[in-house]
Design a protein around this motif. Structure first.
Motif, PDB file in Angstrom:
ATOM      1  N   ASP A  81       5.318  -2.420  -0.006  1.00 55.66           N
ATOM      2  CA  ASP A  81       5.567  -3.591  -0.857  1.00 55.66           C
ATOM      3  C   ASP A  81       5.607  -3.094  -2.297  1.00 55.66           C
ATOM      4  O   ASP A  81       4.587  -3.074  -2.995  1.00 55.66           O
ATOM      5  N   ASP A 139       2.745  -2.979  -5.300  1.00 54.80           N
ATOM      6  CA  ASP A 139       2.174  -1.692  -5.737  1.00 54.80           C
ATOM      7  C   ASP A 139       2.477  -1.415  -7.210  1.00 54.80           C
ATOM      8  O   ASP A 139       1.624  -0.939  -7.955  1.00 54.80           O
ATOM      9  N   GLU A 180      10.367   2.175  -1.603  1.00 55.82           N
ATOM     10  CA  GLU A 180      10.289   1.304  -0.425  1.00 55.82           C
ATOM     11  C   GLU A 180      11.639   1.326   0.288  1.00 55.82           C
ATOM     12  O   GLU A 180      12.624   0.817  -0.238  1.00 55.82           O
ATOM     13  N   SER A 189       6.034   3.078  -0.240  1.00 54.00           N
ATOM     14  CA  SER A 189       5.334   1.802  -0.397  1.00 54.00           C
ATOM     15  C   SER A 189       5.872   0.825   0.647  1.00 54.00           C
ATOM     16  O   SER A 189       7.062   0.839   0.971  1.00 54.00           O
ATOM     17  N   MET A 244       0.832  -1.212   0.000  1.00 53.47           N
ATOM     18  CA  MET A 244       0.000   0.000   0.000  1.00 53.47           C
ATOM     19  C   MET A 244       0.862   1.256   0.000  1.00 53.47           C
ATOM     20  O   MET A 244       1.936   1.282   0.591  1.00 53.47           O
ATOM     21  N   LEU A 245       0.347   2.299  -0.635  1.00 54.44           N
ATOM     22  CA  LEU A 245       1.020   3.599  -0.583  1.00 54.44           C
ATOM     23  C   LEU A 245       0.456   4.356   0.613  1.00 54.44           C
ATOM     24  O   LEU A 245      -0.757   4.573   0.687  1.00 54.44           O
ATOM     25  N   ASP A 266       0.356  -3.651  -9.403  1.00 51.98           N
ATOM     26  CA  ASP A 266      -1.021  -3.154  -9.443  1.00 51.98           C
ATOM     27  C   ASP A 266      -1.132  -1.907 -10.329  1.00 51.98           C
ATOM     28  O   ASP A 266      -1.975  -1.837 -11.229  1.00 51.98           O
ATOM     29  N   LEU A 267      -0.239  -0.927 -10.096  1.00 48.01           N
ATOM     30  CA  LEU A 267      -0.321   0.338 -10.839  1.00 48.01           C
ATOM     31  C   LEU A 267      -0.003   0.156 -12.320  1.00 48.01           C
ATOM     32  O   LEU A 267      -0.572   0.842 -13.169  1.00 48.01           O
ATOM     33  N   LEU A 302       7.631   5.469  -6.801  1.00 49.73           N
ATOM     34  CA  LEU A 302       7.295   4.600  -5.665  1.00 49.73           C
ATOM     35  C   LEU A 302       8.608   4.304  -4.953  1.00 49.73           C
ATOM     36  O   LEU A 302       9.629   4.075  -5.608  1.00 49.73           O
TER      37      LEU A 302
END
Ligand code: CMX
Length: 133
Positions: A85, A89, A130, A83, A1-2, A92-93, A128
């Motif tokens: 993960d 993410d 992490e 993020s 999740m962001l 998904d994006l 993004l």
């Protein structure tokens, strides 16, 4: 999740001039310097609450940051969302928007990063990020 903004990236020609501004004028907490050779960029970071400011100086004219400065001048370059993960993410994006990186790559300060394409995100370059510490 962001979950939150991780950092704001600012493209600069000369790191030290901008370090002096954020250190001496604003009094922000200095995090440190880093270099990402693959991106041909040196970074100085400041912390403001949970958000960092990352000042990005190109180390080569071939750097994406050098090209950005040449075309648009110094200033805000990207916004990075944290993020927990990045593989999930990004996966998904990438079904919804065009991405620059289809897999994460090493970023500054022990992070994994991936960029979305600014044309797919209404003219804002989104990263993004992490942290891997
Ligand atoms: N913000 C918003 N839009 C941007 C942008 C930015 N920072 N940089 C480029 N663009 C836009 C351009 O204006 C252009 O749009 P138009 O065609 O409408 O003019 C489009 O994106 C393509 O730009 P370009 O100048 O043709 O640029 P390139 O093909 O050289 O690449 C980009 C652009 C975003 C793919 C490239 O800069 C990139 O890969 N960036 C990600 C890598 C990066 O920035 N690394 C440094 C950060 C290091 C770190 O944090 O660790």
């Amino acid at each position: 999740m962001l979950k939150q903004v991780d950092h704001i990236g600012i493209a600069v020609k000369h790191l030290e001039e901008h370090v002096a501004l954020y250190r001496d004028v604003f009094g922000f907490a200095f995090v440190g310097y880093d270099e990402v050779p693959e991106q041909k960029v040196k970074i100085a970071a400041f912390k403001l609450g949970d958000v960092k400011l990352e000042l990005l100086e190109p180390t080569s004219p071939e750097s994406a940051i050098a090209k950005h400065i040449e075309k648009r001048g110094e200033g805000i370059h990207h916004v990075a969302f944290r993020s927990d993960d990045i593989n999930a993410d990004l996966g998904d994006l990438s079904k919804k928007v065009a991405v620059i990186d289809s897999t994460p790559r090493p970023g500054a300060f022990n992070s994994q990063i991936a960029f979305l394409h600014p044309k797919a995100t209404k003219g804002v370059l989104i990263e993004l990020c992490e942290p891997t510490h």
